[in-house]
Design a protein around this motif. Structure first.
Motif, PDB file in Angstrom:
ATOM      1  N   VAL A 106       3.848  21.961 -37.047  1.00 10.11           N
ATOM      2  CA  VAL A 106       2.581  22.354 -37.552  1.00 10.11           C
ATOM      3  C   VAL A 106       2.166  21.862 -38.769  1.00 10.11           C
ATOM      4  O   VAL A 106       1.085  21.328 -39.119  1.00 10.11           O
ATOM      5  N   THR A 107       3.136  21.905 -39.481  1.00  8.71           N
ATOM      6  CA  THR A 107       2.926  21.681 -41.119  1.00  8.71           C
ATOM      7  C   THR A 107       3.317  20.092 -41.453  1.00  8.71           C
ATOM      8  O   THR A 107       2.767  19.458 -42.366  1.00  8.71           O
ATOM      9  N   ALA A 108       4.362  19.634 -40.709  1.00 10.64           N
ATOM     10  CA  ALA A 108       4.840  18.365 -41.153  1.00 10.64           C
ATOM     11  C   ALA A 108       4.101  17.430 -40.449  1.00 10.64           C
ATOM     12  O   ALA A 108       4.093  16.271 -40.941  1.00 10.64           O
ATOM     13  N   LEU A 109       3.743  17.332 -39.343  1.00  4.48           N
ATOM     14  CA  LEU A 109       3.062  16.262 -38.436  1.00  4.48           C
ATOM     15  C   LEU A 109       2.014  15.603 -39.227  1.00  4.48           C
ATOM     16  O   LEU A 109       1.702  14.494 -39.217  1.00  4.48           O
ATOM     17  N   PRO A 110       0.735  16.549 -39.595  1.00  8.82           N
ATOM     18  CA  PRO A 110      -0.371  15.909 -40.381  1.00  8.82           C
ATOM     19  C   PRO A 110       0.050  14.970 -41.454  1.00  8.82           C
ATOM     20  O   PRO A 110      -0.621  14.150 -41.972  1.00  8.82           O
ATOM     21  N   LEU A 111       1.334  15.397 -41.930  1.00  5.70           N
ATOM     22  CA  LEU A 111       1.697  14.605 -43.392  1.00  5.70           C
ATOM     23  C   LEU A 111       2.366  13.259 -42.916  1.00  5.70           C
ATOM     24  O   LEU A 111       2.466  12.399 -43.722  1.00  5.70           O
ATOM     25  N   ILE A 112       3.518  13.422 -41.817  1.00  7.46           N
ATOM     26  CA  ILE A 112       4.257  12.322 -41.498  1.00  7.46           C
ATOM     27  C   ILE A 112       3.608  11.348 -40.477  1.00  7.46           C
ATOM     28  O   ILE A 112       4.241  10.232 -40.326  1.00  7.46           O
ATOM     29  N   SER A 113       2.627  11.640 -39.791  1.00  7.08           N
ATOM     30  CA  SER A 113       2.005  11.008 -38.757  1.00  7.08           C
ATOM     31  C   SER A 113       0.814  10.340 -39.263  1.00  7.08           C
ATOM     32  O   SER A 113       0.028  10.014 -38.481  1.00  7.08           O
ATOM     33  N   ARG A 114       0.888   9.800 -40.400  1.00 13.56           N
ATOM     34  CA  ARG A 114      -0.214   8.947 -41.247  1.00 13.56           C
ATOM     35  C   ARG A 114       0.378   7.858 -41.695  1.00 13.56           C
ATOM     36  O   ARG A 114       1.713   7.810 -42.404  1.00 13.56           O
ATOM     37  N   ALA A 115      -0.279   6.605 -41.414  1.00  9.57           N
ATOM     38  CA  ALA A 115       0.240   5.296 -42.116  1.00  9.57           C
ATOM     39  C   ALA A 115       0.184   5.250 -43.456  1.00  9.57           C
ATOM     40  O   ALA A 115      -0.834   5.977 -44.091  1.00  9.57           O
ATOM     41  N   GLN A 116       1.168   4.818 -44.268  1.00 13.14           N
ATOM     42  CA  GLN A 116       0.841   4.621 -45.597  1.00 13.14           C
ATOM     43  C   GLN A 116       0.649   3.419 -46.185  1.00 13.14           C
ATOM     44  O   GLN A 116       1.372   2.417 -45.916  1.00 13.14           O
ATOM     45  N   PRO A 117      -0.744   3.098 -46.361  1.00 18.64           N
ATOM     46  CA  PRO A 117      -1.214   1.795 -46.810  1.00 18.64           C
ATOM     47  C   PRO A 117      -0.279   0.938 -47.442  1.00 18.64           C
ATOM     48  O   PRO A 117      -0.100  -0.205 -47.434  1.00 18.64           O
ATOM     49  N   ARG A 118       0.168   1.476 -48.712  1.00 20.71           N
ATOM     50  CA  ARG A 118       0.944   0.627 -49.564  1.00 20.71           C
ATOM     51  C   ARG A 118       2.123   0.086 -49.042  1.00 20.71           C
ATOM     52  O   ARG A 118       2.617  -0.729 -49.207  1.00 20.71           O
ATOM     53  N   GLN A 164       5.270  17.975 -49.531  1.00 20.42           N
ATOM     54  CA  GLN A 164       4.379  18.314 -50.472  1.00 20.42           C
ATOM     55  C   GLN A 164       4.941  19.672 -51.052  1.00 20.42           C
ATOM     56  O   GLN A 164       5.914  20.275 -50.576  1.00 20.42           O
ATOM     57  N   PRO A 165       4.465  20.048 -52.093  1.00 21.32           N
ATOM     58  CA  PRO A 165       5.051  21.314 -52.806  1.00 21.32           C
ATOM     59  C   PRO A 165       4.979  22.458 -51.630  1.00 21.32           C
ATOM     60  O   PRO A 165       3.934  22.941 -51.012  1.00 21.32           O
ATOM     61  N   GLY A 166       5.997  22.978 -51.516  1.00 21.94           N
ATOM     62  CA  GLY A 166       6.352  24.013 -50.496  1.00 21.94           C
ATOM     63  C   GLY A 166       6.310  23.472 -48.995  1.00 21.94           C
ATOM     64  O   GLY A 166       6.535  24.393 -48.273  1.00 21.94           O
ATOM     65  N   ILE A 167       6.271  22.276 -48.666  1.00 23.67           N
ATOM     66  CA  ILE A 167       6.651  21.700 -47.404  1.00 23.67           C
ATOM     67  C   ILE A 167       7.634  20.808 -47.334  1.00 23.67           C
ATOM     68  O   ILE A 167       7.652  19.695 -47.952  1.00 23.67           O
ATOM     69  N   GLY A 168       8.805  20.887 -46.862  1.00 21.56           N
ATOM     70  CA  GLY A 168       9.715  20.292 -46.381  1.00 21.56           C
ATOM     71  C   GLY A 168       9.958  19.875 -45.073  1.00 21.56           C
ATOM     72  O   GLY A 168       9.572  20.588 -44.300  1.00 21.56           O
ATOM     73  N   PHE A 169      10.587  18.809 -44.597  1.00 19.67           N
ATOM     74  CA  PHE A 169      11.147  18.326 -43.405  1.00 19.67           C
ATOM     75  C   PHE A 169      12.530  18.324 -43.198  1.00 19.67           C
ATOM     76  O   PHE A 169      13.078  17.484 -43.969  1.00 19.67           O
ATOM     77  N   PRO A 170      13.074  18.940 -42.111  1.00 19.44           N
ATOM     78  CA  PRO A 170      14.557  18.704 -42.034  1.00 19.44           C
ATOM     79  C   PRO A 170      14.970  17.442 -41.748  1.00 19.44           C
ATOM     80  O   PRO A 170      14.277  16.982 -40.939  1.00 19.44           O
ATOM     81  N   ALA A 171      15.824  16.806 -42.339  1.00 20.27           N
ATOM     82  CA  ALA A 171      16.377  15.507 -41.584  1.00 20.27           C
ATOM     83  C   ALA A 171      17.898  15.334 -42.010  1.00 20.27           C
ATOM     84  O   ALA A 171      18.455  16.185 -42.553  1.00 20.27           O
ATOM     85  N   VAL A 172      18.394  14.130 -41.654  1.00 19.33           N
ATOM     86  CA  VAL A 172      19.711  13.975 -42.105  1.00 19.33           C
ATOM     87  C   VAL A 172      20.050  12.654 -42.949  1.00 19.33           C
ATOM     88  O   VAL A 172      19.391  11.445 -42.616  1.00 19.33           O
ATOM     89  N   LEU A 173      20.801  12.718 -43.583  1.00 14.29           N
ATOM     90  CA  LEU A 173      20.881  11.567 -44.615  1.00 14.29           C
ATOM     91  C   LEU A 173      21.936  10.660 -43.940  1.00 14.29           C
ATOM     92  O   LEU A 173      23.209  11.024 -43.726  1.00 14.29           O
ATOM     93  N   MET A 174      21.576   9.422 -43.733  1.00 14.78           N
ATOM     94  CA  MET A 174      22.448   8.402 -43.259  1.00 14.78           C
ATOM     95  C   MET A 174      22.701   6.895 -43.950  1.00 14.78           C
ATOM     96  O   MET A 174      21.801   6.835 -44.832  1.00 14.78           O
ATOM     97  N   ARG A 175      23.845   6.306 -43.925  1.00 15.81           N
ATOM     98  CA  ARG A 175      23.830   4.884 -44.264  1.00 15.81           C
ATOM     99  C   ARG A 175      24.553   3.958 -43.530  1.00 15.81           C
ATOM    100  O   ARG A 175      25.287   4.484 -42.730  1.00 15.81           O
ATOM    101  N   ARG A 176      24.470   2.874 -43.941  1.00 12.13           N
ATOM    102  CA  ARG A 176      25.523   1.896 -43.474  1.00 12.13           C
ATOM    103  C   ARG A 176      25.311   0.608 -44.371  1.00 12.13           C
ATOM    104  O   ARG A 176      24.457   0.395 -45.219  1.00 12.13           O
ATOM    105  N   ASP A 177      26.411  -0.292 -44.335  1.00 15.95           N
ATOM    106  CA  ASP A 177      26.466  -1.455 -45.113  1.00 15.95           C
ATOM    107  C   ASP A 177      25.658  -2.370 -44.442  1.00 15.95           C
ATOM    108  O   ASP A 177      25.582  -2.422 -43.135  1.00 15.95           O
TER     109      ASP A 177
END
Length: 159
Positions: A36-48, A145-158
């Protein structure tokens, strides 16, 4: 299917794809209180990002069915880049769209001198990234945003 860099004219289509697909894709792996807090922020295209030249759309005819890209990581030294805002149409998953997109992303990043790719994977996307050769299981909180975080997993590959 055609994969090409996105441009200003694609911002609305990317925005619509993210808004339509992220809620459906993430629902099984995140509690409603997070979404409810994350979707409005992550479900938007970033024009840049959409117009940066290393963000791509996967088109089936005129329909955008996948999007995602990469940017150089300015916080690290050396040829490191980050995967950015990858999505496949929730009604078209498991059709090779994500694999084709990631292959294209990695190929263009390598051509750009990138040797290591990182991503902040949603819990939903961890199996996909593992299948694409990414490793890692460090859980992180992506600040939205301040006070709003989204749980994720840091991953990498060569690359």
């Amino acid at each position: 299917m055609d994969i090409r860099p996105t441009s200003k004219r694609d911002i609305a289509a990317v925005d619509e794809l993210l808004a339509r697909s992220y809620p459906a894709l993430l629902k099984a792996d995140y509690p409603p209180s997070v979404l409810v807090t994350a979707l409005p922020l992550i479900s938007r295209a970033q024009p840049r990002l959409v117009t940066c030249g290393t963000y791509f759309g996967v088109f089936d005819g005129e329909q955008l069915v996948g999007a995602g890209g990469w940017t150089y990581d300015s916080k690290r030294r050396g040829p490191v880049a980050s995967i950015r805002h990858v999505v496949t149409d929730h009604e078209r998953v498991r059709q090779g769209i994500g694999r084709a997109l990631m292959d294209h992303i990695l190929k263009t990043a390598q051509a750009g001198g990138v040797r290591e790719m990182r991503c902040q994977a949603t819990f939903t996307a961890v199996p996909y990234y593992r299948a694409m050769g990414f490793v890692g299981d460090q859980q992180i909180e992506v600040p939205l945003q301040p006070g709003i975080g989204f749980p994720a997993v840091l991953m990498r590959r060569d690359v």
